[in-house]
Enzyme design. Structure first.
Site, PDB file in Angstrom:
ATOM      1  N   GLY A   1       0.830  -1.197   0.000  1.00 17.94           N
ATOM      2  CA  GLY A   1       0.000   0.000   0.000  1.00 17.94           C
ATOM      3  C   GLY A   1       0.862   1.242   0.000  1.00 17.94           C
TER       4      GLY A   1
ATOM      5  N   GLN B   1       2.950   9.914   1.284  1.00 20.89           N
ATOM      6  CA  GLN B   1       4.266   9.262   1.285  1.00 20.89           C
ATOM      7  C   GLN B   1       5.110   9.643   0.069  1.00 20.89           C
ATOM      8  OE1 GLN B   1       2.477   5.187   2.162  1.00 20.89           O
ATOM      9  NE2 GLN B   1       4.500   5.033   3.112  1.00 20.89           N
TER      10      GLN B   1
ATOM     11  N   CYS C   1       6.472  -0.219   7.006  1.00 17.87           N
ATOM     12  CA  CYS C   1       6.028   0.921   6.199  1.00 17.87           C
ATOM     13  C   CYS C   1       7.147   1.333   5.255  1.00 17.87           C
ATOM     14  CB  CYS C   1       5.679   2.078   7.131  1.00 17.87           C
ATOM     15  SG  CYS C   1       5.149   3.555   6.271  1.00 17.87           S
ATOM     16  N   LEU C   2       6.802   1.667   4.019  1.00 16.59           N
ATOM     17  CA  LEU C   2       7.829   2.088   3.049  1.00 16.59           C
ATOM     18  C   LEU C   2       8.526   3.374   3.498  1.00 16.59           C
ATOM     19  CD1 LEU C   2       5.957   1.366  -0.312  1.00 16.59           C
ATOM     20  CD2 LEU C   2       7.779   0.002   0.731  1.00 16.59           C
TER      21      LEU C   2
ATOM     22  N   HIS D   1      -3.836   1.246   7.986  1.00  8.71           N
ATOM     23  CA  HIS D   1      -2.494   1.830   7.921  1.00  8.71           C
ATOM     24  C   HIS D   1      -2.462   2.993   6.915  1.00  8.71           C
ATOM     25  CE1 HIS D   1       2.068   1.196   7.887  1.00  8.71           C
ATOM     26  NE2 HIS D   1       1.879   1.990   6.842  1.00  8.71           N
ATOM     27  N   GLU D   2      -3.060   2.764   5.731  1.00  8.22           N
ATOM     28  CA  GLU D   2      -3.017   3.801   4.685  1.00  8.22           C
ATOM     29  C   GLU D   2      -3.922   4.987   5.022  1.00  8.22           C
ATOM     30  OE1 GLU D   2      -0.611   3.533   2.779  1.00  8.22           O
ATOM     31  OE2 GLU D   2      -0.227   1.409   3.093  1.00  8.22           O
TER      32      GLU D   2
ATOM     33  N   HIS E   1      -2.167   7.216   7.295  1.00  9.78           N
ATOM     34  CA  HIS E   1      -1.241   8.116   6.594  1.00  9.78           C
ATOM     35  C   HIS E   1      -1.957   9.387   6.148  1.00  9.78           C
ATOM     36  CE1 HIS E   1       2.605   6.140   6.378  1.00  9.78           C
ATOM     37  NE2 HIS E   1       2.140   5.045   5.819  1.00  9.78           N
TER      38      HIS E   1
HETATM   39 ZN    ZN Z   1       3.022   3.223   5.660  1.00  9.53          ZN
END
Ligand code: ZN
Length: 171
Positions: free
Chosen positions: A43, A48, A90-91, A132-133, A136
């Protein structure tokens, strides 16, 4: 398109709702999807990659079933149920993961990339990824959800392992 590394002011900002669906947005969504697969994430939220707008791309289908990207505009959690604790990464926080407790099941209302209303509901990875997204988009990273003790451990570790560049490794 670069993936921002935690902490960053855009990661901490609340994203604005998408008001207009045009060619620029479609192009942005396509680039986000490409970036998500390149980074091997499940995701990616627009914050991000430096754009605080309410766009999420996800793909939680097993890789052998082929790419199946889902695009969510202006997603909202409409219902939650239960509780589950699971490892998350997480990226924007590369090379780090921690257990996070969240509702086990969620229902989400959103719009697809053509502006059609969609409803998603699920448990497991889908539920976790949605939460999670959407976090963000609200300026929350999963490490912000750690207990104060775990967060202080994270801060010490992160000071040592945090990538020097404002970019995930290999991007
Ligand atoms: Zn993340």
């Amino acid at each position: 398109m670069k993936i921002l590394i935690y902490p960053h002011e855009i990661l901490a900002a609340k994203a604005e709702p998408v008001k207009k669906i045009d060619g620029m947005l479609q192009d942005f969504i396509d680039r986000m999807i490409k970036k998500m697969y390149e980074a091997e994430g499940v995701g990616l939220a627009a914050n991000q990659v430096g754009s605080p707008i309410q766009v999420v791309v996800m793909d939680v289908t097993p890789s052998e079933e082929g790419p199946h990207p889902v695009v969510l505009l202006n997603p909202v959690i409409t219902e939650t149920e239960g509780s589950a604790t699971h490892e998350e990464g997480c990226l924007s926080v590369p090379n780090y993961s921690a257990k996070v407790t969240r509702p086990a099941r969620v229902e989400v209302k959103a719009y697809d990339r053509h502006g059609k209303e969609i409803r998603l509901e699920g448990e497991g990875l889908l539920s976790r990824c949605l939460q999670h997204e959407i976090d963000h988009l609200n300026g929350i990273c999963f490490v912000d959800r750690l207990s104060p003790l775990k967060k202080s451990f994270f801060r010490k570790k992160w000071a040592k392992i945090r990538p020097a560049e404002q970019e995930a490794p290999g991007q």
